[in-house]
Design a protein around this motif. Sequence first.
Motif, PDB file in Angstrom:
ATOM      1  N   THR A 129     -11.195  34.628 -21.818  1.00 58.88           N
ATOM      2  CA  THR A 129      -9.671  34.534 -22.124  1.00 58.88           C
ATOM      3  C   THR A 129      -9.171  33.278 -21.084  1.00 58.88           C
ATOM      4  O   THR A 129      -9.686  33.173 -20.192  1.00 58.88           O
ATOM      5  CB  THR A 129      -9.174  36.030 -21.697  1.00 58.88           C
ATOM      6  N   LEU A 130      -8.317  32.809 -21.839  1.00 58.35           N
ATOM      7  CA  LEU A 130      -7.370  31.569 -21.286  1.00 58.35           C
ATOM      8  C   LEU A 130      -6.083  31.703 -21.551  1.00 58.35           C
ATOM      9  O   LEU A 130      -5.665  32.445 -22.498  1.00 58.35           O
ATOM     10  CB  LEU A 130      -8.101  30.092 -21.679  1.00 58.35           C
ATOM     11  N   VAL A 131      -5.099  31.347 -20.965  1.00 64.59           N
ATOM     12  CA  VAL A 131      -3.551  31.569 -20.992  1.00 64.59           C
ATOM     13  C   VAL A 131      -2.846  30.077 -20.949  1.00 64.59           C
ATOM     14  O   VAL A 131      -3.219  29.225 -19.791  1.00 64.59           O
ATOM     15  CB  VAL A 131      -2.854  32.586 -20.060  1.00 64.59           C
ATOM     16  N   ALA A 132      -2.212  29.646 -21.801  1.00 65.87           N
ATOM     17  CA  ALA A 132      -1.198  28.516 -21.623  1.00 65.87           C
ATOM     18  C   ALA A 132       0.319  28.945 -21.475  1.00 65.87           C
ATOM     19  O   ALA A 132       0.755  30.045 -21.958  1.00 65.87           O
ATOM     20  CB  ALA A 132      -1.448  27.646 -22.979  1.00 65.87           C
ATOM     21  N   SER A 133       0.717  28.117 -20.341  1.00 66.78           N
ATOM     22  CA  SER A 133       2.180  28.699 -19.827  1.00 66.78           C
ATOM     23  C   SER A 133       3.276  28.681 -20.914  1.00 66.78           C
ATOM     24  O   SER A 133       4.212  29.349 -20.906  1.00 66.78           O
ATOM     25  CB  SER A 133       2.423  27.958 -18.571  1.00 66.78           C
ATOM     26  N   GLY A 157       1.483  23.493 -23.809  1.00 63.72           N
ATOM     27  CA  GLY A 157       0.070  23.452 -23.159  1.00 63.72           C
ATOM     28  C   GLY A 157      -1.171  24.140 -24.198  1.00 63.72           C
ATOM     29  O   GLY A 157      -2.213  24.336 -23.722  1.00 63.72           O
ATOM     30  N   LEU A 158      -0.900  24.203 -25.555  1.00 65.62           N
ATOM     31  CA  LEU A 158      -1.700  24.833 -26.192  1.00 65.62           C
ATOM     32  C   LEU A 158      -3.077  24.042 -26.518  1.00 65.62           C
ATOM     33  O   LEU A 158      -4.172  24.474 -26.481  1.00 65.62           O
ATOM     34  CB  LEU A 158      -0.985  25.174 -27.748  1.00 65.62           C
ATOM     35  N   ASP A 159      -2.601  22.863 -26.863  1.00 63.48           N
ATOM     36  CA  ASP A 159      -3.613  21.745 -26.984  1.00 63.48           C
ATOM     37  C   ASP A 159      -4.717  21.684 -25.714  1.00 63.48           C
ATOM     38  O   ASP A 159      -5.945  21.570 -25.800  1.00 63.48           O
ATOM     39  CB  ASP A 159      -3.205  20.352 -27.738  1.00 63.48           C
ATOM     40  N   HIS A 160      -4.081  21.620 -24.524  1.00 62.12           N
ATOM     41  CA  HIS A 160      -5.038  21.360 -23.694  1.00 62.12           C
ATOM     42  C   HIS A 160      -5.758  22.867 -23.385  1.00 62.12           C
ATOM     43  O   HIS A 160      -7.007  22.619 -22.872  1.00 62.12           O
ATOM     44  CB  HIS A 160      -4.224  21.200 -22.073  1.00 62.12           C
ATOM     45  N   MET A 161      -5.219  24.086 -23.509  1.00 65.84           N
ATOM     46  CA  MET A 161      -5.849  24.956 -23.274  1.00 65.84           C
ATOM     47  C   MET A 161      -6.911  25.233 -24.185  1.00 65.84           C
ATOM     48  O   MET A 161      -8.303  25.701 -24.024  1.00 65.84           O
ATOM     49  CB  MET A 161      -5.045  26.402 -23.754  1.00 65.84           C
TER      50      MET A 161
END
Length: 430
Positions: free
Chosen positions: A262-266, A270-274
């Motif tokens: 699992t990862l979280v974008a702030s 930041g969606l593309d970087h995640m």
Amino acid sequence: MTSLVLPSLRRHPWPPILLAALMAGGAGWYAYAQLAPGDRGVPPIDSSSSYEVTGVQVDVAGRTADEARTAAWREAQRKGWKILWARMHGASPDQAPGVPDSTLDSIVAGIEVESEQVGPHRYIATLGLLFDRGRTGELIGGGTSTPRSAPMLMIPIQYGGGAEQSFESRTSWQKAWARFRTGSSAVDYVRPVGTGADPVLLNLGQSRRPGRIWWRMLLDQYGASDVVVPEVYLERRYPGGPIAARFVARHGPDGEVLGTFTLVASSTGGLDHMLDEGVKQVDALYVNALGHGQLKPDPSLSIEEPEAPAADLIPDDAADPLAAIVEDVSTAQSAQFTVQVETADAAMLDQAQAALRAVAGVRQATVASLALGGTSLLSVGYAGDVGALKTALAARGWKLEGEGATLHMRKGGASPTPASATSPPAQPKQ
């Protein structure tokens, strides 16, 4: 607007047939709008000619900003070379051989700036380096310890907003895989663009299909040996706010799970970087599975030739033992052909196989590649002259064309009618 339309509908109700026609037309327009060619297709980055090393950190000071940047990039090339050599040989970067800066300049195809801070006398950055595959391969050598997987057809699926998508439209997950450079990965990904028939053939339904016949056709069409299905489940906390993503690495037609995280974008920005980071970690899961022997192609996806039945023993009271010996010699000298047959359905395939097996001298007529509605391939073993095979098939209503090891068989042959040899040629009138 509403007060005018609704009363008129109540006073003059539309016929059910007309309503059904309008609804069907609207559904067709909606489907066309969703599947318009301009809204699909993300060509992947061509990374076949480069190795990629990312996350190289440098911090160099100099008399000027340009001097600090140049020195930092040269240091990044040295670090990147050691990281790449260690990755390919499964060793420590400290064990990498030294390479002159002039040689590094010739093998580095490009430098990507991931982040940088430029001062009057200092340069701090995180860089990515692209090494030319052809030139770098001579320095790395062939004794690499990293295995290479078989071609894997990739179907990226994104869940979000109560729906799932693969190639029906351009998704952020598909774009992230298109940006990923696969040159340095040990997994040989086959990445469809998403145009043409891709949205119809490669979707969630296909990724959950247990049947092997359709899988074999797809893998043969895309030139792959197996399939991997990386999935991402996106959950937006609120509009513009944090986005939580759960990544799942699946493999094979049965959807075997090789790992999750699992990862979280702030924020939305930041969606593309995640997703880029998620692609790297999913690839790491596949590479780790490859190293442990878990990423092997499913045996049920390969078309294997059936084993020939064991020859019956010749009884003691055999009438002619010499005939059995001649039969064995003719079988050993039989030629092998690939016969192309247009098979509109399974019945046409059965008829073609029956016609071939009915010809004397045909030892084998098995399916090598099945394509109902297209052209199937038959593996034929025949002891005899090809001309005799063509004549025998023509007598059964089939026409065999071509020369060499690949022939084409189609319906419509006829028995050749020999010309009459008894009638004398006509004499010209005097």
